[in-house]
Enzyme design. Structure first.
Site, PDB file in Angstrom:
ATOM      1  N   LYS A 193      16.796  48.610  -0.773  1.00 37.68           N
ATOM      2  CA  LYS A 193      17.132  49.057   0.580  1.00 37.68           C
ATOM      3  C   LYS A 193      17.017  47.842   1.493  1.00 37.68           C
ATOM      4  O   LYS A 193      15.923  47.444   1.883  1.00 37.68           O
ATOM      5  CB  LYS A 193      16.171  50.166   1.029  1.00 37.68           C
ATOM      6  CG  LYS A 193      16.185  50.465   2.535  1.00 37.68           C
ATOM      7  CD  LYS A 193      17.550  50.893   3.056  1.00 37.68           C
ATOM      8  CE  LYS A 193      17.486  51.209   4.541  1.00 37.68           C
ATOM      9  NZ  LYS A 193      17.369  49.978   5.378  1.00 37.68           N
ATOM     10  N   PRO A 194      18.153  47.187   1.832  1.00 37.47           N
ATOM     11  CA  PRO A 194      18.081  46.045   2.750  1.00 37.47           C
ATOM     12  C   PRO A 194      17.839  46.522   4.176  1.00 37.47           C
ATOM     13  O   PRO A 194      18.036  47.689   4.509  1.00 37.47           O
ATOM     14  CB  PRO A 194      19.464  45.397   2.607  1.00 37.47           C
ATOM     15  CG  PRO A 194      20.365  46.514   2.215  1.00 37.47           C
ATOM     16  CD  PRO A 194      19.523  47.476   1.406  1.00 37.47           C
ATOM     17  N   TRP A 212      14.154  42.358   7.617  1.00 37.53           N
ATOM     18  CA  TRP A 212      15.346  41.712   8.170  1.00 37.53           C
ATOM     19  C   TRP A 212      15.176  40.205   8.340  1.00 37.53           C
ATOM     20  O   TRP A 212      16.163  39.471   8.396  1.00 37.53           O
ATOM     21  CB  TRP A 212      15.707  42.329   9.531  1.00 37.53           C
ATOM     22  CG  TRP A 212      14.620  42.196  10.563  1.00 37.53           C
ATOM     23  CD1 TRP A 212      13.690  43.129  10.898  1.00 37.53           C
ATOM     24  CD2 TRP A 212      14.341  41.053  11.382  1.00 37.53           C
ATOM     25  NE1 TRP A 212      12.843  42.641  11.870  1.00 37.53           N
ATOM     26  CE2 TRP A 212      13.228  41.367  12.176  1.00 37.53           C
ATOM     27  CE3 TRP A 212      14.929  39.797  11.512  1.00 37.53           C
ATOM     28  CZ2 TRP A 212      12.687  40.469  13.094  1.00 37.53           C
ATOM     29  CZ3 TRP A 212      14.394  38.894  12.419  1.00 37.53           C
ATOM     30  CH2 TRP A 212      13.280  39.240  13.201  1.00 37.53           C
ATOM     31  N   ASN A 213      13.941  39.701   8.441  1.00 36.60           N
ATOM     32  CA  ASN A 213      13.760  38.329   8.909  1.00 36.60           C
ATOM     33  C   ASN A 213      14.018  37.258   7.854  1.00 36.60           C
ATOM     34  O   ASN A 213      14.330  36.114   8.189  1.00 36.60           O
ATOM     35  CB  ASN A 213      12.374  38.144   9.535  1.00 36.60           C
ATOM     36  CG  ASN A 213      11.252  38.548   8.622  1.00 36.60           C
ATOM     37  OD1 ASN A 213      11.455  39.193   7.590  1.00 36.60           O
ATOM     38  ND2 ASN A 213      10.036  38.181   8.993  1.00 36.60           N
ATOM     39  N   GLU A 247       3.399  44.201   1.476  1.00 39.36           N
ATOM     40  CA  GLU A 247       3.192  42.974   2.254  1.00 39.36           C
ATOM     41  C   GLU A 247       3.465  43.345   3.694  1.00 39.36           C
ATOM     42  O   GLU A 247       4.602  43.552   4.094  1.00 39.36           O
ATOM     43  CB  GLU A 247       4.121  41.864   1.753  1.00 39.36           C
ATOM     44  CG  GLU A 247       3.706  40.481   2.225  1.00 39.36           C
ATOM     45  CD  GLU A 247       4.417  40.059   3.483  1.00 39.36           C
ATOM     46  OE1 GLU A 247       3.775  40.137   4.562  1.00 39.36           O
ATOM     47  OE2 GLU A 247       5.574  39.653   3.412  1.00 39.36           O
ATOM     48  N   LEU A 248       2.388  43.440   4.493  1.00 39.57           N
ATOM     49  CA  LEU A 248       2.460  44.075   5.801  1.00 39.57           C
ATOM     50  C   LEU A 248       2.225  43.069   6.929  1.00 39.57           C
ATOM     51  O   LEU A 248       2.446  41.884   6.770  1.00 39.57           O
ATOM     52  CB  LEU A 248       1.474  45.245   5.836  1.00 39.57           C
ATOM     53  CG  LEU A 248       1.640  46.250   4.682  1.00 39.57           C
ATOM     54  CD1 LEU A 248       0.578  47.334   4.742  1.00 39.57           C
ATOM     55  CD2 LEU A 248       3.036  46.844   4.664  1.00 39.57           C
ATOM     56  N   ARG A 305      12.208  37.615  -3.983  1.00 36.93           N
ATOM     57  CA  ARG A 305      10.865  37.653  -4.554  1.00 36.93           C
ATOM     58  C   ARG A 305      10.438  39.059  -4.967  1.00 36.93           C
ATOM     59  O   ARG A 305       9.359  39.242  -5.517  1.00 36.93           O
ATOM     60  CB  ARG A 305       9.852  37.013  -3.611  1.00 36.93           C
ATOM     61  CG  ARG A 305       9.408  37.788  -2.417  1.00 36.93           C
ATOM     62  CD  ARG A 305       8.481  36.919  -1.596  1.00 36.93           C
ATOM     63  NE  ARG A 305       7.815  37.666  -0.552  1.00 36.93           N
ATOM     64  CZ  ARG A 305       7.161  37.088   0.445  1.00 36.93           C
ATOM     65  NH1 ARG A 305       7.087  35.773   0.523  1.00 36.93           N
ATOM     66  NH2 ARG A 305       6.568  37.817   1.359  1.00 36.93           N
ATOM     67  N   CYS A 351       6.026  37.051   9.301  1.00 42.33           N
ATOM     68  CA  CYS A 351       4.706  37.658   9.132  1.00 42.33           C
ATOM     69  C   CYS A 351       3.616  36.601   9.009  1.00 42.33           C
ATOM     70  O   CYS A 351       2.440  36.905   9.223  1.00 42.33           O
ATOM     71  CB  CYS A 351       4.700  38.570   7.916  1.00 42.33           C
ATOM     72  SG  CYS A 351       5.169  37.739   6.387  1.00 42.33           S
ATOM     73  N   ARG A 406       9.119  28.864  13.167  1.00 40.59           N
ATOM     74  CA  ARG A 406      10.127  29.192  12.165  1.00 40.59           C
ATOM     75  C   ARG A 406      10.696  30.574  12.486  1.00 40.59           C
ATOM     76  O   ARG A 406       9.965  31.529  12.727  1.00 40.59           O
ATOM     77  CB  ARG A 406       9.493  29.166  10.770  1.00 40.59           C
ATOM     78  CG  ARG A 406      10.509  29.288   9.645  1.00 40.59           C
ATOM     79  CD  ARG A 406       9.936  28.857   8.319  1.00 40.59           C
ATOM     80  NE  ARG A 406       8.724  29.591   7.977  1.00 40.59           N
ATOM     81  CZ  ARG A 406       8.468  30.109   6.766  1.00 40.59           C
ATOM     82  NH1 ARG A 406       9.353  29.979   5.798  1.00 40.59           N
ATOM     83  NH2 ARG A 406       7.344  30.720   6.532  1.00 40.59           N
ATOM     84  N   SER A 419       6.158  46.341   8.567  1.00 44.65           N
ATOM     85  CA  SER A 419       5.015  46.575   9.447  1.00 44.65           C
ATOM     86  C   SER A 419       3.936  47.391   8.750  1.00 44.65           C
ATOM     87  O   SER A 419       4.206  48.160   7.817  1.00 44.65           O
ATOM     88  CB  SER A 419       5.465  47.315  10.708  1.00 44.65           C
ATOM     89  OG  SER A 419       5.792  48.661  10.415  1.00 44.65           O
TER      90      SER A 419
END
Length: 489
Positions: free
Chosen positions: A184-185, A160-161, A264-265, A169, A298, A292, A243
């Site tokens: 899946k947004p 979401w961020n 990418e966690l 990407r 992350c 930011r 996460s």
């Protein structure tokens, strides 16, 4: 009340599911609300996809893949370039949508538009640069060819961020490689994804290309989308940003079909300030690395590890800088810090700060909720932090900067590595030799030296340890969507 989303923009935001080139309601007819986190007002009701919709989207992606994989790399490149130009042309409208549903200040939303568009441009250029191999076998008697072909239909799960940049990407390298996609947004910020997906759809249709190349299924239940898709043998790739806990569950669910995965966690980024650092520059970098999107990234600096000889100057400078930040609705002029994304995010930040204070930490600025509508927490600097508290052992995902000290480089490295995560680290020092030692010793996928931002479309983004698998961006980003095929002649 500030209007975050002008009616002229709102009228062009899709709220359905994009399947096979058509926007449609969910099979169930259900919807879910998307709210402005700065006001709590409902912005839109969005179609609530579920298993039948997800499988329809995968069918569309599978059918489009047979044609899309044969489209000339140059034509795929030109499509992506056209989408880059469309995103740039609609930049102000997209920024307004990002601010409305995500809360970040308009200046940051505009920066995200430029950053996300750059991924589309980068992979438009990479689409014609697949590496291969042709050589005589070392033993003689045969030749070796190595070709590269697209993996197949991909499930792309975005956070979401950064609803534009994180989507771009993933989608851009997938399409550049010849893959098709089901996106899946995030439930909290699906509008930006849908707005930009429509730009992709328009450009595909204008060129007579299969519009089922890109499908979008928003949903209030991520599991209702990912579960049936990961169990379907037609799906061949999963890319997820989110996460570590969810990523681990998705990896397990991907095992039965032996899917190619990119993860990418989470992170717990150390921000190291050494005794020879330019302290004023370090403070400026710390604000950039921490604040930011109100600390909801992350790659946000999570632990400020400062040499004991400069900690007083650094902490004083950081406290003053945080005090000067302006909290408010992201669409208001002059605002530099927006809200957190939902009430539970504010509750958690408040809890970890209170726990640290109870354990002896000192709040130098902030440490409270502003008295205003929305999901806000004040920019906060805390020192004298017990290293055993959650404020430093867990990812904060909020506007809080905990400061601790170290005595020498070895202790700094030990503290930096004292986490299961390894996404990014930051270091301020004038010693080039130390920079090279940190690059060797700090367990991280990325290292920012004398700067508070590392993200770049042309560089490999990703981490080690519990921070994930694979890379996005750079030349490596395309590799995630290609299988090498060895031919022995």
């Amino acid at each position: 009340m500030t209007v975050a989303l002008p009616p002229t923009v709102a009228a062009h935001v899709p709220t359905g599911l994009l399947i096979g080139g058509e926007w449609r309601p969910a099979a169930s007819g259900g919807t879910f609300e998307v709210r402005d986190p700065a006001t709590t007002d409902v912005l839109f009701d969005v179609a609530d996809g579920a298993e039948p919709d997800a499988l329809d989207a995968l069918t569309a992606a599978e059918e489009a893949f047979d044609e899309w994989r044969t489209v000339a790399p140059r034509e795929r490149a030109e499509l992506l370039r056209a989408v880059f130009e469309a995103i740039t042309a609609h930049g102000e409208d997209i920024a307004a949508v990002i601010t409305a549903e995500g809360g970040k200040p308009l200046a940051e939303s505009r920066a995200e538009v430029a950053y996300g568009a750059d991924y589309v441009r980068w992979f438009s250029e990479q689409a014609v640069r697949f590496d291969g191999l042709a050589r005589r076998a070392p033993a003689g008697g045969s030749h070796q060819l190595v070709l590269r072909r697209p993996v197949g239909p991909a499930l792309l799960i975005a956070p979401w961020n950064f609803p534009l940049a994180m989507m771009a990407r993933k989608i851009a390298p997938a399409l550049a490689a010849g893959c098709t996609a089901v996106v899946k947004p995030a439930q909290l910020t699906p509008l930006t994804t849908s707005f930009v997906a429509e730009l992709f759809r328009e450009q595909l249709a204008a060129r007579g290309l299969p519009t089922g190349v890109l499908n979008v299924v928003p949903s209030s239940s991520a599991r209702s989308i990912s579960g049936p898709l990961l169990a379907d043998p037609r799906l061949r790739k999963l890319s997820f940003t989110g996460s570590t806990e969810v990523g681990a569950a998705l990896l397990k669910a991907s095992a039965d079909q032996i899917l190619r995965t990119s993860m990418e966690l989470g992170g717990n980024a150390p921000f190291l300030v050494f005794e020879d650092a330019d302290v004023e520059a370090a403070v400026q970098g710390a604000v950039a690395a921490k604040m930011r999107n109100s600390g909801q990234t992350c790659v946000a600096a999570n632990r400020f590890l400062v040499h004991e000889s400069v900690v007083a100057d650094f902490t004083a400078g950081l406290t003053e800088a945080f005090r000067d930040l302006v909290v408010g609705h992201g669409a208001e002029p002059g605002v530099t810090v927006g809200p957190l994304i939902e009430p539970s995010a504010v509750d958690r930040v408040e809890q970890v700060v209170d726990e640290a204070v109870d354990a002896g930490a000192r709040v130098l600025v902030g440490g409270d909720r502003p008295r205003r509508p929305g999901y806000f927490y004040s920019p906060t600097v805390v020192d004298r932090v017990d290293p055993g508290t959650r404020l430093v052992s867990e990812e904060i995902f909020g506007p809080v900067a905990p400061v601790t000290t170290f005595a020498d480089e070895d202790e700094a490295v030990t503290m930096a590595n004292g986490t299961p995560f390894g996404l990014v680290a930051y270091a301020y020092t004038r010693d080039v030799g130390r920079v090279m030692r940190l690059a060797e010793r700090v367990e991280t996928g990325m290292l920012g030296v004398n700067r508070g931002m590392v993200s770049d479309a042309s560089a490999p983004f990703g981490g080690v340890k519990a921070s994930g698998l694979g890379r996005e961006g750079g030349e490596a980003g395309l590799d995630e969507y290609l299988d090498p095929v060895y031919v022995a002649l």
